[in-house]
Scaffold this motif. Structure first.
Motif, PDB file in Angstrom:
ATOM      1  N   PHE A  59     -40.286  15.902  -5.658  1.00  0.00           N
ATOM      2  CA  PHE A  59     -40.531  17.337  -5.841  1.00  0.00           C
ATOM      3  C   PHE A  59     -39.971  17.781  -7.190  1.00  0.00           C
ATOM      4  CE2 PHE A  59     -39.266  17.350  -1.079  1.00  0.00           C
ATOM      5  CZ  PHE A  59     -40.507  16.845  -0.713  1.00  0.00           C
ATOM      6  N   LYS A  60     -40.793  18.497  -7.945  1.00  0.00           N
ATOM      7  CA  LYS A  60     -40.333  18.968  -9.244  1.00  0.00           C
ATOM      8  C   LYS A  60     -39.734  20.365  -9.087  1.00  0.00           C
ATOM      9  CE  LYS A  60     -42.151  19.478 -13.769  1.00  0.00           C
ATOM     10  NZ  LYS A  60     -43.345  19.690 -14.564  1.00  0.00           N
ATOM     11  N   PRO A  61     -38.487  20.561  -9.556  1.00  0.00           N
ATOM     12  CA  PRO A  61     -37.899  21.894  -9.442  1.00  0.00           C
ATOM     13  C   PRO A  61     -38.610  22.875 -10.371  1.00  0.00           C
ATOM     14  CG  PRO A  61     -36.327  20.313 -10.400  1.00  0.00           C
ATOM     15  CD  PRO A  61     -37.614  19.585 -10.202  1.00  0.00           C
ATOM     16  N   ILE A  62     -38.510  24.159 -10.104  1.00  0.00           N
ATOM     17  CA  ILE A  62     -39.039  25.143 -11.054  1.00  0.00           C
ATOM     18  C   ILE A  62     -37.976  25.365 -12.125  1.00  0.00           C
ATOM     19  CG2 ILE A  62     -40.606  26.342  -9.497  1.00  0.00           C
ATOM     20  CD1 ILE A  62     -38.425  28.560  -9.245  1.00  0.00           C
ATOM     21  N   GLU A  63     -38.376  25.908 -13.258  1.00  0.00           N
ATOM     22  CA  GLU A  63     -37.401  26.163 -14.303  1.00  0.00           C
ATOM     23  C   GLU A  63     -37.300  27.666 -14.542  1.00  0.00           C
ATOM     24  OE1 GLU A  63     -37.360  22.921 -17.098  1.00  0.00           O
ATOM     25  OE2 GLU A  63     -36.558  24.288 -18.618  1.00  0.00           O
ATOM     26  N   VAL A  64     -36.094  28.198 -14.446  1.00  0.00           N
ATOM     27  CA  VAL A  64     -35.871  29.625 -14.642  1.00  0.00           C
ATOM     28  C   VAL A  64     -34.754  29.796 -15.673  1.00  0.00           C
ATOM     29  CG1 VAL A  64     -35.556  31.829 -13.459  1.00  0.00           C
ATOM     30  CG2 VAL A  64     -36.270  29.840 -12.152  1.00  0.00           C
ATOM     31  N   HIS A  65     -35.021  30.507 -16.727  1.00  0.00           N
ATOM     32  CA  HIS A  65     -34.050  30.692 -17.825  1.00  0.00           C
ATOM     33  C   HIS A  65     -33.438  29.357 -18.257  1.00  0.00           C
ATOM     34  CE1 HIS A  65     -34.530  34.846 -16.755  1.00  0.00           C
ATOM     35  NE2 HIS A  65     -33.874  34.729 -15.621  1.00  0.00           N
TER      36      HIS A  65
ATOM     37  N   ALA B  35     -24.214  28.774 -13.735  1.00  0.00           N
ATOM     38  CA  ALA B  35     -25.390  28.053 -14.254  1.00  0.00           C
ATOM     39  C   ALA B  35     -25.830  28.634 -15.598  1.00  0.00           C
ATOM     40  CB  ALA B  35     -26.530  28.121 -13.243  1.00  0.00           C
ATOM     41  N   LEU B  36     -25.903  29.958 -15.668  1.00  0.00           N
ATOM     42  CA  LEU B  36     -26.341  30.595 -16.921  1.00  0.00           C
ATOM     43  C   LEU B  36     -25.364  30.311 -18.055  1.00  0.00           C
ATOM     44  CD1 LEU B  36     -27.620  34.051 -15.575  1.00  0.00           C
ATOM     45  CD2 LEU B  36     -29.021  32.288 -16.685  1.00  0.00           C
ATOM     46  N   ARG B  37     -24.082  30.346 -17.726  1.00  0.00           N
ATOM     47  CA  ARG B  37     -23.078  30.104 -18.768  1.00  0.00           C
ATOM     48  C   ARG B  37     -23.142  28.652 -19.273  1.00  0.00           C
ATOM     49  NH1 ARG B  37     -20.700  31.492 -23.238  1.00  0.00           N
ATOM     50  NH2 ARG B  37     -18.500  30.907 -23.404  1.00  0.00           N
ATOM     51  N   LEU B  38     -23.271  27.709 -18.349  1.00  0.00           N
ATOM     52  CA  LEU B  38     -23.361  26.305 -18.766  1.00  0.00           C
ATOM     53  C   LEU B  38     -24.601  26.080 -19.620  1.00  0.00           C
ATOM     54  CD1 LEU B  38     -22.313  24.519 -15.443  1.00  0.00           C
ATOM     55  CD2 LEU B  38     -21.064  24.424 -17.619  1.00  0.00           C
ATOM     56  N   ARG B  39     -25.673  26.748 -19.247  1.00  0.00           N
ATOM     57  CA  ARG B  39     -26.918  26.628 -20.010  1.00  0.00           C
ATOM     58  C   ARG B  39     -26.712  27.185 -21.420  1.00  0.00           C
ATOM     59  NH1 ARG B  39     -30.035  23.493 -21.286  1.00  0.00           N
ATOM     60  NH2 ARG B  39     -31.883  24.250 -22.346  1.00  0.00           N
ATOM     61  N   GLU B  40     -26.005  28.329 -21.478  1.00  0.00           N
ATOM     62  CA  GLU B  40     -25.720  28.961 -22.770  1.00  0.00           C
ATOM     63  C   GLU B  40     -24.880  28.021 -23.640  1.00  0.00           C
ATOM     64  OE1 GLU B  40     -24.901  33.527 -23.177  1.00  0.00           O
ATOM     65  OE2 GLU B  40     -22.955  32.537 -23.067  1.00  0.00           O
TER      66      GLU B  40
END
Ligand SMILES: Nc1ncnc2c1ncn2[C@@H]1O[C@H](COP(=O)(O)OP(=O)(O)OP(=O)(O)O)[C@@H](O)[C@H]1O
Ligand SMILES: [Mg+2]
Ligand SMILES: [Zn+2]
Lengths: 146, 246
Positions: B79-85, B39-44
């Protein structure tokens, strides 16, 4: 607020059933609501009436059949209704706010997280009746010339 | 009687381009860590990413990404998800906090249907789903409704690879696609490539195709890094070669 989502889901389901059955018009939709879901009946009805036409569902008579949720403990066998514990559970989850978006209202299955058997305090119990919100059936008209 | 969630669920997932399901059958082999790293890599790489934490008992994604607080926000339509990084995260933890969730089979399936049908992801390039250990309710309910690509993860030991083979057989019966397998060296042992190769042959003969596999190295301080939203150095290459297949 959550009633809006339920109404949206119901309308989608009614529409799908209407198409599947080849109906030209839905006259009546019978909806089942377990008390555990803490659905505001008037809000649900109003939202259904507002959302319906967006999905080609005009003039539908929505009938809501409510049923008390009843639980049975898997440990000691005790049977109790939601009304027996409701006040205390809601107070614990919502404090002084009435009708808060508590987790059981959002996902009735989470009742096992927040409720204990009044006799033996086990969290392992089943829901005998009054589970969830469902579409029971629809009545409609067919174009007989087809 | 019709379940009002089922049609919603199908509608809801339409706005997601790729669904990736991370599983192993076995516990503690690095599923949630891998999900978070991908997830972090795709976001990057500039993608819109969501993560659905499907571990109802051991919900850990919000925790791994450094956010153990947080409550679900109920908005019009769900339901709204939370957003982290920069990653959208939905988890049962947002509903029950740190309370245990003693749910039996049917209850679990329903909770999963609720999360799938009511979470408002919006348009996503990728939705990653982190599975719990085991091969029962969560996996069966998910595969009934969601056709995603399954990324498998295991550690390079016989016991773990053996469970993986069973998991592959089950997924194959459920007609799931398995593009790649991650061998996670979380025990920091000398990797036995012959052992891996033998198991890969067995897997290839089950699914009539050879999934790609990569070795993820042991990572020092992995928990500290991920909690800050940082990617460990050694994982970029293996993760990028996984991303090619999803
Ligand atoms: N490559 C690695 N190097 C070092 N530590 C790792 C590595 N992969 C995972 N870990 C650590 O191993 C532990 C288990 O990882 P993780 O929680 O991701 O496994 P899991 O398969 O999701 O477990 P569960 O089955 O309980 O959901 C965690 O403490 C994690 O930080
Ligand atoms: Mg996990
Ligand atoms: Zn009891």
């Amino acid at each position: 607020m959550h009633e809006y989502s339920i109404a949206e889901g119901l309308v989608l389901t009614i529409k799908a059933l209407k198409d599947k059955e080849g109906l030209t018009k839905v006259v009546e939709a019978l909806i089942y609501v377990g008390s555990l879901a803490q659905v505001d009946r008037e809000v649900l009805l109003e939202t259904l009436r507002i959302l319906g036409p967006e999905y080609g569902l005009e003039g539908v008579n929505y009938v809501i059949k409510e049923e008390e949720s009843i639980f049975q403990c898997n440990y000691c066998g005790y049977v109790w209704p939601w009304s027996e514990v409701r006040m205390n559970v809601i107070k614990e989850l919502c404090g002084d706010i009435e009708d808060c978006d508590n987790p059981i209202h959002l996902i009735p299955d989470l009742v096992n997280v927040f409720v204990k058997c009044p006799k033996c305090s086990s969290q392992d119990f089943k829901i005998l009746t009054g589970y969830d919100v469902k579409l029971i059936s629809i009545k409609g008209e067919r174009d007989e010339r087809l | 009687m019709s379940d009002f969630k089922e049609h919603m669920l199908i509608n809801r997932l339409r706005s997601i381009a790729n669904i990736v399901i991370v599983g192993s059958g076995k516990g503690g082999v690095g599923k949630s860590t891998l999900t978070s790293i991908i997830a972090l890599r795709l976001r990057e790489l500039g993608k819109d990413v969501g993560v659905l934490d499907m571990d109802l008992h051991g919900s850990s994604i919000p925790f791994i990404l450094g956010r153990s607080e947080g409550k679900v926000e109920v908005v019009k339509g769900g339901f709204k998800p939370i957003e982290v990084h920069g990653i959208k995260v939905m988890s049962l933890r947002l509903f029950v906090g740190d309370k245990p969730a003693p749910l039996r089979g049917d209850r679990k399936s329903e909770v999963i249907k609720y999360l799938l049908s009511l979470t408002i992801w919006g348009d996503l390039n990728y939705l990653l789903i982190d599975l719990p250990p085991g091969m029962s309710d969560e996996l069966l309910t998910l595969t009934k409704y969601v056709k995603g690509k399954h990324i498998l993860i295991t550690i390079p030991t016989r016991t773990s690879m053996d469970v993986l083979v069973k998991y592959v057989k089950l997924l194959d019966n459920l007609r799931c696609i398995i593009p790649a397998i991650v061998i996670n060296n979380l025990l920091n042992i000398k990797v036995n490539y012959e052992l891996i190769s033998n198991y890969m042959n067995e897997i290839a003969s089950i699914i009539n195709r050879r999934p790609a596999y990569v070795v993820m190295p042991f990572i020092d301080d992995v928990e500290e890094l991920l909690a800050k939203g940082l990617l460990p150095d050694g994982v970029i290459d293996p993760i990028d070669s996984i991303i090619k297949y999803i």
